[in-house]
Write a protein that holds these residues in place. Structure first.
Motif, PDB file in Angstrom:
ATOM      1  N   PHE A  13       0.860  -1.181   0.000  1.00 14.90           N
ATOM      2  CA  PHE A  13       0.000   0.000   0.000  1.00 14.90           C
ATOM      3  C   PHE A  13       0.894   1.228   0.000  1.00 14.90           C
ATOM      4  N   CYS A  14       0.351   2.335  -0.432  1.00 18.89           N
ATOM      5  CA  CYS A  14       1.102   3.579  -0.482  1.00 18.89           C
ATOM      6  C   CYS A  14       1.191   4.177   0.915  1.00 18.89           C
ATOM      7  N   PHE A  15       2.398   4.504   1.351  1.00 13.68           N
ATOM      8  CA  PHE A  15       2.595   5.127   2.658  1.00 13.68           C
ATOM      9  C   PHE A  15       3.685   6.184   2.521  1.00 13.68           C
ATOM     10  N   LEU A  16       3.289   7.433   2.664  1.00 11.52           N
ATOM     11  CA  LEU A  16       4.212   8.555   2.571  1.00 11.52           C
ATOM     12  C   LEU A  16       4.326   9.222   3.927  1.00 11.52           C
ATOM     13  N   SER A  17       5.507   9.758   4.239  1.00 10.82           N
ATOM     14  CA  SER A  17       5.690  10.502   5.483  1.00 10.82           C
ATOM     15  C   SER A  17       6.514  11.755   5.186  1.00 10.82           C
ATOM     16  N   ILE A  18       6.488  12.665   6.120  1.00 10.97           N
ATOM     17  CA  ILE A  18       7.272  13.892   5.974  1.00 10.97           C
ATOM     18  C   ILE A  18       8.423  13.825   6.964  1.00 10.97           C
ATOM     19  N   ARG A  19       9.632  13.877   6.420  1.00 12.37           N
ATOM     20  CA  ARG A  19      10.844  13.885   7.245  1.00 12.37           C
ATOM     21  C   ARG A  19      11.752  14.995   6.759  1.00 12.37           C
ATOM     22  N   GLY A  20      12.163  15.820   7.691  1.00 14.70           N
ATOM     23  CA  GLY A  20      13.067  16.907   7.326  1.00 14.70           C
ATOM     24  C   GLY A  20      12.442  17.872   6.329  1.00 14.70           C
TER      25      GLY A  20
END
Length: 191
Positions: free
Chosen positions: A9-16
């Protein structure tokens, strides 16, 4: 389920401050019962619950062990090992059944059949009776009102119908000249 797992499944996160891809969806599960939107909805609810549990584990809302224990309970048709999982399952099933009802109304004019199965995981006598009532309503809808519903759906898709109900594309693909014109002042279709 191994095929389902392989799709991910698509899983995006915000880092930096930038978007990072944590998981990539590698496929799609297509579920289609040739003649029954309602059975398709029941099957999709099981698959989507599995993915929802995996997504909760991916974002850290539950542990992977808890996720696996819940999915094992679903596969064995056993009681969930955690009270929160039972509550989440009820809410998920209710949400999924409500969504299925909305789609079913668009296509058939009634709520989905097998709503008791989608909501509770079990067939009930009341559910069977409700399905009988809905089936009668569908029969009436299909025989007396479906023509108009189909015209509206085709209109949304850009397909116009002439007075003799012969489909015509908006550009008049049958002939060089369009067969239908929109009379904006009168609001009617005419030749």
């Amino acid at each position: 389920v191994s095929q389902l797992e392989s799709h991910g499944f698509c899983f995006l996160s915000i880092r930096g401050g930038s978007l990072q891809e944590e998981e990539r969806q590698r496929g799609v599960m297509r579920v289609n019962c040739v003649d029954c939107l309602d059975r398709t909805n029941v099957a999709q609810s099981v698959l989507s619950f599995h993915i929802a549990m995996k997504q909760l584990a991916a974002i850290g809302a539950i542990s992977l062990e808890d996720c696996d224990a819940c999915l094992a309970a679903v596969a064995a048709e056993a009681k969930f090992p955690f009270p929160w999982a039972e509550q989440m399952s009820k809410q998920f099933k209710s949400l999924w059944a409500d969504h299925g009802d909305v789609i079913s109304v668009q296509y058939s004019g009634t709520a989905a059949l097998k709503g008791d199965l989608t909501r509770t995981g079990k067939r009930t006598v009341g559910g069977l009776f409700q399905d009988g009532v809905l089936s009668i309503k569908r029969c009436v809808q299909n025989n007396f009102a479906d023509f108009h519903r189909q015209q509206v759906i085709e209109g949304f898709h850009g397909i116009l119908a002439s007075s003799d109900s012969e489909p015509v594309t908006p550009t008049g693909a049958k002939n060089a000249e369009p067969e239908l014109e929109l009379n904006v002042d009168g609001g009617e279709l005419g030749k």
